[in-house]
Design a protein around this motif. Structure first.
Motif, PDB file in Angstrom:
ATOM      1  N   SER A 189       0.858  -1.465  -0.147  1.00 46.30           N
ATOM      2  CA  SER A 189      -0.161   0.219  -0.099  1.00 46.30           C
ATOM      3  C   SER A 189       0.884   0.750   0.311  1.00 46.30           C
ATOM      4  CB  SER A 189      -1.683  -0.212   1.382  1.00 46.30           C
ATOM      5  OG  SER A 189       0.274   0.021   2.381  1.00 46.30           O
ATOM      6  N   GLN A 190       0.517   2.309  -0.911  1.00 46.00           N
ATOM      7  CA  GLN A 190       1.244   3.598  -0.448  1.00 46.00           C
ATOM      8  C   GLN A 190      -0.213   4.244  -0.462  1.00 46.00           C
ATOM      9  OE1 GLN A 190       3.496   4.656  -4.382  1.00 46.00           O
ATOM     10  NE2 GLN A 190       4.216   2.690  -4.427  1.00 46.00           N
ATOM     11  N   SER A 191       0.744   5.621  -0.116  1.00 48.32           N
ATOM     12  CA  SER A 191      -1.349   6.251   0.397  1.00 48.32           C
ATOM     13  C   SER A 191      -1.737   6.905  -1.395  1.00 48.32           C
ATOM     14  CB  SER A 191      -0.390   7.876  -0.002  1.00 48.32           C
ATOM     15  OG  SER A 191       0.620   8.936  -0.979  1.00 48.32           O
ATOM     16  N   ASP A 192      -1.502   6.589  -2.751  1.00 50.67           N
ATOM     17  CA  ASP A 192      -2.287   6.957  -3.193  1.00 50.67           C
ATOM     18  C   ASP A 192      -2.475   5.750  -3.806  1.00 50.67           C
ATOM     19  OD1 ASP A 192      -3.437   6.846  -5.945  1.00 50.67           O
ATOM     20  OD2 ASP A 192      -2.343   8.348  -6.578  1.00 50.67           O
ATOM     21  N   PRO A 193      -3.557   4.533  -3.968  1.00 44.96           N
ATOM     22  CA  PRO A 193      -3.962   3.408  -4.275  1.00 44.96           C
ATOM     23  C   PRO A 193      -3.602   2.927  -5.693  1.00 44.96           C
ATOM     24  CG  PRO A 193      -5.794   4.750  -4.066  1.00 44.96           C
ATOM     25  CD  PRO A 193      -4.726   4.771  -3.621  1.00 44.96           C
ATOM     26  N   ILE A 194      -3.399   4.217  -6.539  1.00 47.02           N
ATOM     27  CA  ILE A 194      -3.302   4.021  -8.140  1.00 47.02           C
ATOM     28  C   ILE A 194      -1.602   3.817  -8.234  1.00 47.02           C
ATOM     29  CG2 ILE A 194      -3.698   4.967 -10.527  1.00 47.02           C
ATOM     30  CD1 ILE A 194      -6.325   5.835  -9.375  1.00 47.02           C
ATOM     31  N   ASP A 195      -0.806   4.856  -7.080  1.00 47.32           N
ATOM     32  CA  ASP A 195       0.310   4.701  -7.593  1.00 47.32           C
ATOM     33  C   ASP A 195       0.897   2.350  -7.266  1.00 47.32           C
ATOM     34  OD1 ASP A 195       1.132   6.930  -7.974  1.00 47.32           O
ATOM     35  OD2 ASP A 195       1.121   8.025  -6.307  1.00 47.32           O
ATOM     36  N   THR A 196       0.543   2.546  -5.868  1.00 46.18           N
ATOM     37  CA  THR A 196       0.491   0.628  -5.286  1.00 46.18           C
ATOM     38  C   THR A 196      -0.077   0.131  -6.884  1.00 46.18           C
ATOM     39  OG1 THR A 196      -0.631   1.426  -3.494  1.00 46.18           O
ATOM     40  CG2 THR A 196      -0.293  -0.768  -4.499  1.00 46.18           C
TER      41      THR A 196
END
Length: 344
Positions: A189-196
């Protein structure tokens, strides 16, 4: 652009310069290449120069000229050195030859010339193909057909070193460890799920990852972000047809025909027909279907000779259908409810 072959269509008669950078891991080599474009209406145009792996299926296409098809089309290959030639050439449609790239002993640049008659004149064009030599495919490889060269869309992804080897390689003889080498997206997980999600994307051309990310960010609901939690990777490559899901790898494989937005992007996609195309030929019935929205077709099919852009809205209807289908497989195989209980 991550390719030794760069093809583009000049928008005007002008001088163009490009800087090429090649790195071997320790040193960078740069050179500036300059060309002068001289475009006229009555010239033959083949789409387009590209790189391909030896012994893979591929296609070319001749553009219409001012909306009209040239006639008396013929093709030849040069240079004809060491008996290198194309296998299984299909000229049923001379505007769109289908062929299997030759086997080569080392990377080779091979050119084809097409001649045609238009408006009473003989016109020609050349197309250049870099055919690459790859490693021999092991007898127990998961993928037994030669695959296109692909790369992680995000070079700085934490999974960049594993993505290709674990998902789209002719050298893959065993699955990677889903927990240690390439876990499910839900397990990262990252703060932006689309980045993940984008950290798990593998492409053959940059535009494929760009359009995929643009599509995800344009959604007003989070259906696909949620459903993608049950995959390990998303592979988008010009040689994938049809799209499919692999439970063995936990990844989805996307035909980029669903994602193109410009004619130039569409030019890079292999037109070799889906191998299932003739499955129903011996059956005495048809199974028509259509997808509708507001009592009309949900999307418009754009003929390949019609070189216009496709809107994101037009692209979205068919792509959403594909995503729901493939991600249903992923969530059947590996629902999020079991991710926490999986053991290495």
């Amino acid at each position: 652009m991550n390719s030794p072959v760069f093809a583009f269509t000049p928008s005007s008669n002008d001088n163009y310069s490009f800087k090429v950078t090649v790195t071997d891991g320790t040193s960078n080599y740069e050179e500036v290449v300059s060309i002068t474009a001289d475009s006229t209406d009555n010239i033959l145009r083949i789409n387009n120069d590209h790189q391909m792996v030896a012994n893979t299926d591929a296609s070319l296409r001749i553009q219409n000229i001012n909306g009209q098809e040239p006639t008396d089309i013929s093709w030849c290959m040069y240079p004809n050195i060491d008996n290198v030639g194309f296998n299984s050439v299909d000229l049923t449609d001379t505007n769109r030859p289908l062929f299997n790239a030759p086997g080569v002993n080392s990377d080779r640049l091979i050119s084809l010339k097409a001649s045609a008659i238009f408006d009473g004149q003989t016109i020609t064009d050349d197309v250049h193909l870099l055919v690459t030599k790859e490693q021999a495919i092991p007898s127990k490889a998961y993928f037994t057909n030669s695959l296109a060269r692909v790369y992680p869309y995000k070079a700085d992804s934490a999974y960049a070193n594993n993505l290709v080897n674990c998902t789209y390689s002719n050298q893959q003889v065993a699955s990677c460890n889903i927990l240690n080498e390439l876990p499910f997206i839900s397990q990262d997980s990252q703060s932006d799920p689309i980045d993940t999600i984008m950290d798990r994307v593998v492409v053959s051309h940059d535009w494929m990852g760009q359009n995929f990310e643009t599509y995800l960010r344009a959604q007003t609901n989070n259906d696909f972000v949620e459903l993608l939690q049950s995959v390990t990777a998303i592979i988008i490559s010009y040689d994938i047809r049809p799209s499919f899901y692999s439970g063995y790898i936990g990844a989805i494989y996307i035909d980029p025909e669903y994602l193109w937005l410009t004619p130039t992007q569409r030019d890079t996609i292999n037109e070799t027909p889906d191998y299932r195309s003739n499955y129903g030929e011996e059956l005495n019935y048809l199974s028509p279907y259509r997808y509708v929205k507001d009592n009309d077709y949900a999307s418009e099919y754009i003929e390949k000779d019609n070189r216009i852009n496709r809107t994101m809205e037009n692209m979205s209807a068919n792509f959403a259908r594909l995503m729901y289908h493939e991600l249903a497989h992923a969530n059947d195989y590996y629902p999020q409810s079991i991710h926490a209980t999986l053991q290495a």
